[in-house]
Design a protein around this motif. Structure first.
Motif, PDB file in Angstrom:
ATOM      1  N   GLY A 174       0.805  -1.218   0.000  1.00 37.87           N
ATOM      2  CA  GLY A 174       0.000   0.000   0.000  1.00 37.87           C
ATOM      3  C   GLY A 174       0.834   1.262   0.000  1.00 37.87           C
ATOM      4  O   GLY A 174       2.065   1.212  -0.089  1.00 37.87           O
ATOM      5  N   SER A 175       0.132   2.397   0.092  1.00 38.69           N
ATOM      6  CA  SER A 175       0.790   3.698   0.021  1.00 38.69           C
ATOM      7  C   SER A 175       0.316   4.611   1.147  1.00 38.69           C
ATOM      8  O   SER A 175      -0.815   4.488   1.638  1.00 38.69           O
ATOM      9  N   ARG A 234       0.996   8.998   2.310  1.00 41.34           N
ATOM     10  CA  ARG A 234       1.704  10.259   2.087  1.00 41.34           C
ATOM     11  C   ARG A 234       1.800  11.002   3.408  1.00 41.34           C
ATOM     12  O   ARG A 234       0.784  11.364   4.008  1.00 41.34           O
ATOM     13  N   ARG A 272      10.685   3.796  -4.419  1.00 39.56           N
ATOM     14  CA  ARG A 272       9.407   3.624  -3.734  1.00 39.56           C
ATOM     15  C   ARG A 272       8.946   4.903  -3.052  1.00 39.56           C
ATOM     16  O   ARG A 272       7.756   5.185  -2.979  1.00 39.56           O
ATOM     17  N   PHE A 273       9.878   5.666  -2.506  1.00 42.75           N
ATOM     18  CA  PHE A 273       9.549   6.896  -1.789  1.00 42.75           C
ATOM     19  C   PHE A 273       9.960   8.096  -2.621  1.00 42.75           C
ATOM     20  O   PHE A 273      10.952   8.066  -3.351  1.00 42.75           O
ATOM     21  N   GLN A 329       5.996  10.823  -0.094  1.00 38.95           N
ATOM     22  CA  GLN A 329       5.093   9.853  -0.705  1.00 38.95           C
ATOM     23  C   GLN A 329       5.742   8.482  -0.625  1.00 38.95           C
ATOM     24  O   GLN A 329       6.857   8.291  -1.106  1.00 38.95           O
ATOM     25  N   MET A 330       5.036   7.547  -0.017  1.00 41.03           N
ATOM     26  CA  MET A 330       5.581   6.211   0.193  1.00 41.03           C
ATOM     27  C   MET A 330       4.696   5.195  -0.508  1.00 41.03           C
ATOM     28  O   MET A 330       3.521   5.039  -0.160  1.00 41.03           O
ATOM     29  N   ASN A 331       5.257   4.540  -1.503  1.00 38.18           N
ATOM     30  CA  ASN A 331       4.539   3.512  -2.266  1.00 38.18           C
ATOM     31  C   ASN A 331       5.172   2.146  -2.045  1.00 38.18           C
ATOM     32  O   ASN A 331       6.309   2.045  -1.556  1.00 38.18           O
ATOM     33  N   SER A 332       4.436   1.111  -2.402  1.00 35.35           N
ATOM     34  CA  SER A 332       4.936  -0.269  -2.282  1.00 35.35           C
ATOM     35  C   SER A 332       5.528  -0.512  -0.897  1.00 35.35           C
ATOM     36  O   SER A 332       6.646  -1.037  -0.759  1.00 35.35           O
ATOM     37  N   LEU A 333       4.800  -0.147   0.097  1.00 32.24           N
ATOM     38  CA  LEU A 333       5.312  -0.244   1.466  1.00 32.24           C
ATOM     39  C   LEU A 333       5.545  -1.688   1.878  1.00 32.24           C
ATOM     40  O   LEU A 333       4.819  -2.608   1.450  1.00 32.24           O
TER      41      LEU A 333
END
Length: 124
Positions: free
Chosen positions: A16-17, A19, A67-68, A82-86
């Motif tokens: 998940g993501s 912000r 990812r970030f 922004q943090m993706n693919s946590l």
């Protein structure tokens, strides 16, 4: 007196993501650099990303590259992460920090101002 207030943390499933936001107040922010750090239980505080106030520099550590993303909105005196693919290993308290000067630093001791932190928990 500079104040930094983080928001946007929470519980998210792996993949998940989130912000994170860091709103700054209390002074003029020209020549003011910002960094994001994180600290997991039992571990040292780790540099995640940094950006100059003009947005001229941005760098993430290898563990979060791709990812970030760090960005800033000067009009709002706000910096974002922004943090993706946590991943579960991203679980930590995330802090924003500020220092006077043109560029960010990886060394937390060089930062003069800190937010209160926001918890990010990634479940597997």
């Amino acid at each position: 007196q500079v104040q930094l207030v983080e928001s946007g943390g929470g519980l998210v499933q792996a993949g998940g993501s989130l912000r994170l936001s860091c709103a700054a107040s209390g002074r003029t922010f020209s020549n003011f650099a910002m960094g994001w750090f994180r600290q997991a239980p039992g571990k040292e505080r780790e540099f995640v990303a940094g950006i100059s106030w003009r947005g001229s520099y941005a760098l993430s550590t290898d563990s979060v590259k791709g990812r970030f993303t760090i960005s800033s909105d000067n009009a709002k005196n706000t910096v974002y992460l922004q943090m993706n693919s946590l991943k579960p290993e991203d679980t930590a308290v995330y802090y924003c920090a500020g220092l006077l000067g043109g560029s960010y630093s990886r060394n937390p001791d060089e930062y003069e101002y800190w937010g209160q932190g926001t918890q990010v928990t990634v479940s597997s």
